[in-house]
Design an enzyme around this catalytic site. Structure first.
Site, PDB file in Angstrom:
ATOM      1  CG  HIS A   1      38.816  39.641  42.684  1.00 27.64           C
ATOM      2  ND1 HIS A   1      38.692  40.973  43.010  1.00 27.64           N
ATOM      3  CD2 HIS A   1      39.047  38.987  43.855  1.00 27.64           C
ATOM      4  CE1 HIS A   1      38.850  41.122  44.318  1.00 27.64           C
ATOM      5  NE2 HIS A   1      39.067  39.937  44.851  1.00 27.64           N
TER       6      HIS A   1
ATOM      7  CB  SER B   1      46.507  26.036  41.619  1.00 26.00           C
ATOM      8  OG  SER B   1      45.733  26.669  42.612  1.00 26.00           O
TER       9      SER B   1
HETATM   10  C1  LIG Z   1      42.870  39.068  45.727  1.00 33.00           C
HETATM   11  C2  LIG Z   1      42.519  39.195  44.303  1.00 33.00           C
HETATM   12  C3  LIG Z   1      42.274  40.437  43.716  1.00 33.00           C
HETATM   13  C4  LIG Z   1      42.145  41.720  44.471  1.00 33.00           C
HETATM   14  O1  LIG Z   1      43.218  42.071  45.163  1.00 33.00           O
HETATM   15  P1  LIG Z   1      43.139  43.167  46.334  1.00 33.00           P
HETATM   16  O2  LIG Z   1      44.569  43.304  46.621  1.00 33.00           O
HETATM   17  O3  LIG Z   1      42.301  42.583  47.413  1.00 33.00           O
HETATM   18  O4  LIG Z   1      42.532  44.402  45.758  1.00 33.00           O
HETATM   19  C5  LIG Z   1      42.050  40.473  42.356  1.00 33.00           C
HETATM   20  N1  LIG Z   1      42.044  39.358  41.627  1.00 33.00           N
HETATM   21  C6  LIG Z   1      42.260  38.152  42.155  1.00 33.00           C
HETATM   22  C7  LIG Z   1      42.254  36.945  41.266  1.00 33.00           C
HETATM   23  C8  LIG Z   1      42.498  38.024  43.512  1.00 33.00           C
HETATM   24  O5  LIG Z   1      42.678  36.795  44.027  1.00 33.00           O
END
Ligand SMILES: *Cc1c(COP(=O)(O)O)cnc(C)c1O
Length: 375
Positions: A121, A322
């Site tokens: 991410h 998934s």
């Molecule tokens: C959505 C997501 C995040 C970040 O989450 P937020 O709540 O938007 O800060 C981090 N890692 C993964 C894999 C995600 O899908």
């Protein structure tokens, strides 16, 4: 208090109806919209604030720390760590939880190199910049998992330094789960003496505990900390998340702050006290059995979507366990209309409970009616 001016009321009403329409056609983002927190509305009358460590007293007593500790205990059990050995708190979301894991790792191993895959991410790269923490990006396999060969060879070159791995338990784009057993085998093979694994389990952290044959994901698989989002699989109008780590670790970052009479172990100071209440309520309302059903239903819908796309000649697939359905990227209009998430030449939908089979059928019909003419 003064009354709401008519023009303001109109803006409120317009925004409300716009959001209602937009929420209905959102297929690409993993936010479960099926929730009802109406019995908690009255808490908005308090200036409620969870500042400080939920496991320590605070002079600011208008808080929901006790509820927050229950939420942490619930997640500790799901993530396979005894609640007695767990420390954690309710964060503002996945990004803060990932930042916390990396912060903990850096306090323990400032000399380390952080390894993360291409499919990680975007928040992680930002977190690493903020922390000024040395890091190397590793290639991904086609299905979105980290390339274990590349990981092994890259660690080998730096084997004299402690290793921090940011493992994906469900990548954002493809829902891929990095194999924690393989990662730990690499540490053993290279005789790495200091290592730390943070798991980013934003979405799948609320899926894998409820399936029959989960990939390794929890503390029993050797992780040191984990971040899970609250507004994704559980669903909430306010973004939130949890971060968990081992209680022996947290002393490394604890500082006592006299002004609030609290332990300053969290990244944010003032913290949302309503989100812990919502997560707690969701667990009480659904029960673990309820979440098991939601997860199984969502997986069945994902399987349905893969079948339907393929039936209509649009190549589609998903990773094991998934609910992220990956398919050939449709036209920009279709992507926009259904708020699909595009990336290079593919896009995805995520079959949280509000993404019904009817909506999937309608979206696929749009894909079929608007074929892409270029590439
Ligand atoms: C959505 C997501 C995040 C970040 O989450 P937020 O709540 O938007 O800060 C981090 N890692 C993964 C894999 C995600 O899908």
């Amino acid at each position: 208090m003064p009354e709401t001016p008519p023009q303001t009321q109109k803006q409120i009403d317009d925004l409300f109806s716009e959001l209602k329409t937009l929420s209905d056609a959102q297929l690409g983002y993993p936010t479960n919209q099926c929730f009802d927190y109406s019995s908690l509305f009255r808490f908005l009358e308090f200036s409620i604030n969870n500042v400080g460590d939920p496991f320590h007293d605070s002079l600011y007593r208008v808080n929901s720390h006790e509820i927050e500790r229950e939420v942490i205990a619930t997640f500790a059990n799901l993530m396979r760590l005894s609640p007695d050995e767990t420390w954690g708190y309710v964060t503002s979301g996945g990004t803060e939880g990932n930042m916390y894991g990396l912060y903990m790792a850096r306090e323990m191993f400032p000399e380390a190199v952080v390894y993360f895959s291409q499919d990680t991410h975007y928040s992680v790269r930002k977190n690493l910049r903020v922390l000024n923490y040395r890091n190397i990006m590793i290639r991904s396999l086609d299905n979105g998992e980290i390339d274990y060969e590349d990981l092994r060879e890259t660690i080998r070159i730096n084997r004299h330094l402690p290793v921090v791995v940011m493992a994906n338990i469900g990548t954002t784009m493809k829902g891929a789960v990095d194999d924690l057993d393989k990662i730990r085998d690499i540490f053993d093979e290279l005789a790495i003496s200091s290592s730390y694994i943070h798991a980013d389990a934003a979405l799948s952290g609320m899926i894998l505990p409820f399936v029959d044959d989960p990939q390794p994901y929890g503390f029993d698989a050797g992780i040191d900390s984990i971040a899970i989002s609250g507004h994704k699989m559980i669903g909430s109008p306010l973004p939130s998340g949890v971060v968990l780590t081992k209680s022996d670790y947290v002393g490394r970052v604890a500082r006592s702050i006299e002004y609030v009479g609290a332990m300053d172990t969290t990244l944010s100071g003032s913290r949302n006290a309503i989100t812990p209440l919502m997560l707690w309520y969701a667990f009480k309302q659904q029960g673990l059995e309820g979440f098991r059903n939601i997860v199984h239903e969502s997986l069945a819908t994902a399987e349905y979507a893969v079948g339907k796309f393929n039936e209509h000649g649009i190549p589609a697939w998903r990773n094991k366990n998934s609910i992220t359905v990956v398919f050939r990227r449709p036209t920009d209009e279709v992507v926009r209309k259904w708020q699909m998430a595009p990336y290079e030449n593919f896009a995805h939908i995520i079959t949280v409970p509000n993404v019904t089979r009817d909506k999937i059928d309608a979206a696929i019909a749009d894909c079929v009616a608007n074929p892409r003419t270029t590439n």
